[in-house]
Design an enzyme around this catalytic site. Structure first.
Site, mmCIF file in Angstrom:
data_model
loop_
_atom_site.group_PDB
_atom_site.id
_atom_site.type_symbol
_atom_site.label_atom_id
_atom_site.label_comp_id
_atom_site.label_asym_id
_atom_site.label_seq_id
_atom_site.Cartn_x
_atom_site.Cartn_y
_atom_site.Cartn_z
ATOM 1 N N ASP A 1 -1.974 10.703 -1.776
ATOM 2 C CA ASP A 1 -2.306 9.678 -2.784
ATOM 3 C C ASP A 1 -2.652 10.288 -4.129
ATOM 4 O OD1 ASP A 1 -2.908 8.441 -0.019
ATOM 5 O OD2 ASP A 1 -2.634 6.788 -1.440
ATOM 6 N N ASN B 1 -5.299 12.500 1.020
ATOM 7 C CA ASN B 1 -4.431 11.596 1.787
ATOM 8 C C ASN B 1 -5.313 10.828 2.768
ATOM 9 O OD1 ASN B 1 -1.790 10.561 2.389
ATOM 10 N ND2 ASN B 1 -1.872 11.668 4.325
ATOM 11 N N LYS B 2 -4.693 9.954 3.522
ATOM 12 C CA LYS B 2 -5.400 9.077 4.450
ATOM 13 C C LYS B 2 -6.393 9.857 5.313
ATOM 14 C CE LYS B 2 -5.156 5.543 4.562
ATOM 15 N NZ LYS B 2 -6.108 4.702 3.811
ATOM 16 N N ARG C 1 -7.687 -0.194 -6.500
ATOM 17 C CA ARG C 1 -7.851 0.888 -5.522
ATOM 18 C C ARG C 1 -8.025 2.213 -6.287
ATOM 19 N NH1 ARG C 1 -4.185 1.038 -0.405
ATOM 20 N NH2 ARG C 1 -6.013 2.163 0.320
ATOM 21 N N GLN D 1 -1.946 2.290 10.019
ATOM 22 C CA GLN D 1 -0.655 2.318 9.300
ATOM 23 C C GLN D 1 0.404 3.076 10.090
ATOM 24 O OE1 GLN D 1 -3.648 2.892 7.897
ATOM 25 N NE2 GLN D 1 -3.687 2.376 5.732
ATOM 26 N N ARG E 1 0.869 -1.171 0.000
ATOM 27 C CA ARG E 1 0.000 0.000 0.000
ATOM 28 C C ARG E 1 0.910 1.227 0.000
ATOM 29 N NH1 ARG E 1 2.352 1.655 3.721
ATOM 30 N NH2 ARG E 1 0.846 3.315 3.830
ATOM 31 N N GLY E 2 0.275 2.399 -0.074
ATOM 32 C CA GLY E 2 1.076 3.611 -0.253
ATOM 33 C C GLY E 2 1.157 3.888 -1.747
ATOM 34 N N ALA E 3 0.887 5.147 -2.132
ATOM 35 C CA ALA E 3 0.695 5.465 -3.550
ATOM 36 C C ALA E 3 1.857 5.021 -4.465
ATOM 37 C CB ALA E 3 0.408 6.958 -3.698
HETATM 38 O O1 MRU Z 1 -4.454 3.187 2.332
HETATM 39 P P1 MRU Z 1 -2.962 3.364 2.222
HETATM 40 O O2 MRU Z 1 -2.213 2.753 3.341
HETATM 41 O O3 MRU Z 1 -2.465 2.947 0.866
HETATM 42 O O4 MRU Z 1 -2.763 4.941 2.325
HETATM 43 C C1 MRU Z 1 -1.472 5.469 2.253
HETATM 44 C C2 MRU Z 1 -1.430 6.929 2.462
HETATM 45 O O5 MRU Z 1 -2.418 7.577 2.701
HETATM 46 C C3 MRU Z 1 -0.086 7.584 2.279
HETATM 47 O O6 MRU Z 1 0.006 8.737 3.058
HETATM 48 C C4 MRU Z 1 0.094 7.972 0.805
HETATM 49 O O7 MRU Z 1 -0.125 6.888 -0.024
HETATM 50 C C5 MRU Z 1 1.447 8.510 0.554
HETATM 51 S S1 MRU Z 1 2.639 7.214 0.450
HETATM 52 C C6 MRU Z 1 4.179 7.827 0.206
#
Ligand code: MRU
Length: 372
Positions: free
Chosen positions: A249, A259-260, A95, A208, A54-56
């Site tokens: 993201d 973002n999250k 996603r 996370q 996970r993470g963009a």
């Molecule tokens: O749902 P996730 O864990 O994929 O969400 C991740 C985030 O919100 C991060 O802050 C974002 O992807 C930046 S990653 C460098």
């Protein structure tokens, strides 16, 4: 970065076995370091959807490898173009919020379209996935280099006293290929001997922050404290946060930041308390088609079970327990949008700029706004 003093990346090709891509299965961190083999397109789709990765930026890199794995599975007597499009569609549907997924797939499709045969396309897909990973490492390193002076300046102002940085979710090295986005300036400041301390938002419901950010900061030796999501405002009111750095993201070309979930509330609290709120991002996270984050960015809604249940370690075993009344419905909006006006600046691989169309254009003049 290192785990137990051994250097790792978040995704890599298995040594001596080019048909296998390896990842750290993030569902089990911090309690179990499980290296998982991706061998097929279906494995890649599952890994992204179920958040083994996970993470963009890492989602994008995994999708790029997904096309390579799909080509390895392809037989000779099929409509190859149709097959590749279908593989990309499956990956694209995993996603919705992180735009790096779309970016990586478009780059892969363009690259493989230049070749004629299955063998050539497969070789190009492998090379492109590897290029995306190498470039991401360098981009994230540069984000750290540009973010470092922001931390350094506060450290100097505080005459070397600890700089307290609040971050949300995990925008760390395991959300990218290496270094991370929000964490890269922090790692580089720490490596330079600057006294830093990180407030880590736990980041319900998947935690996370508590599970991943705390783990990776700890592995690198960076002082940190895990806090529940609602503590940030209190800390800011009491002068206990010097700056916030988060990831994203998808950021519109006008500077709105998805973002999250919970990021927006931290940005509001930071604004109210005059605390700089930075967003660290690779340009691959900028959506050049979108100008209004609130209206246009798709917000992922995940399973209610992530809210109603908690996972943790009990007597050395990973256990899931029910938290809510069994019949209470739960909603699980996974991202929110922080309007550009609440963002002090964006930290990119080309430098720091205002969260605005002019600011972004100033750093990326070759990029043109795309019509939808
Ligand atoms: O749902 P996730 O864990 O994929 O969400 C991740 C985030 O919100 C991060 O802050 C974002 O992807 C930046 S990653 C460098």
């Amino acid at each position: 970065m290192k785990i137990n003093n051994k250097p790792y990346r978040a995704i890599w090709l298995k040594a001596d076995e080019q048909r296998i891509v390896q990842i750290i299965d993030q569902r089990f961190l911090p309690h179990k370091l499980d290296i998982f083999d991706l061998k097929t397109l279906a494995d890649s789709v599952f890994a992204i959807r179920e958040m083994q990765v996970r993470g963009a930026p890492l989602i994008g890199a995994t999708a790029a490898y997904g096309i390579y794995l799909a080509l390895l599975e392809a037989s000779q007597n099929i409509d190859l173009e149709e097959y590749i499009q279908q593989a990309a569609a499956q990956l694209m549907a995993t996603r919705p919020t992180a735009v790096n997924l779309q970016w990586a797939l478009e780059r892969q499709l363009k690259a493989v379209a230049t070749a004629a045969t299955l063998a050539e396309k497969t070789a190009i897909a492998l090379q492109t996935a590897q290029d995306i990973c190498e470039e991401d490492v360098e981009i994230c390193r540069k984000i750290g280099a540009y973010g470092l002076p922001l931390i350094e300046a506060i450290s100097e102002r505080k005459k070397g006293e600890a700089v307290h940085i609040l971050t949300h979710c995990n925008a760390g090295w395991i959300a990218t290929v290496d270094w991370g986005t929000a964490t890269s300036p922090i790692y580089q400041a720490y490596n330079k001997g600057i006294d830093v301390h990180v407030w880590v938002d736990e980041t319900r419901p998947r935690n996370q922050g508590a599970r991943l950010t705390a783990w990776e900061l700890g592995e690198h030796g960076v002082p940190h404290t895990v806090i529940v999501d609602n503590v940030g405002g209190h800390l800011m009111q009491h002068g206990m946060v010097d700056l916030c750095i988060v990831g994203t993201d998808r950021t519109t070309y006008t500077g709105d930041v998805a973002n999250k979930i919970g990021t927006y509330l931290k940005a509001l609290a930071a604004k109210d308390n005059d605390i700089p709120f930075y967003v660290a991002l690779p340009s691959t996270t900028i959506d050049w088609k979108m100008c209004d984050g609130l209206a246009e960015i798709p917000i992922e809604e995940r399973r209610a079970e992530e809210v109603t249940h908690l996972q943790g370690l009990h007597e050395n075993e990973l256990k899931k327990v029910l938290l809510t009344p069994p019949n209470s419905p739960a909603a699980n909006y996974s991202f929110d949008v922080t309007p550009a006006r609440l963002v002090t600046a964006l930290i990119t691989e080309r430098g720091v700029c205002a969260a605005s169309e002019e600011g972004i254009k100033g750093l990326f003049p070759e990029k043109t706004r795309q019509e939808i």
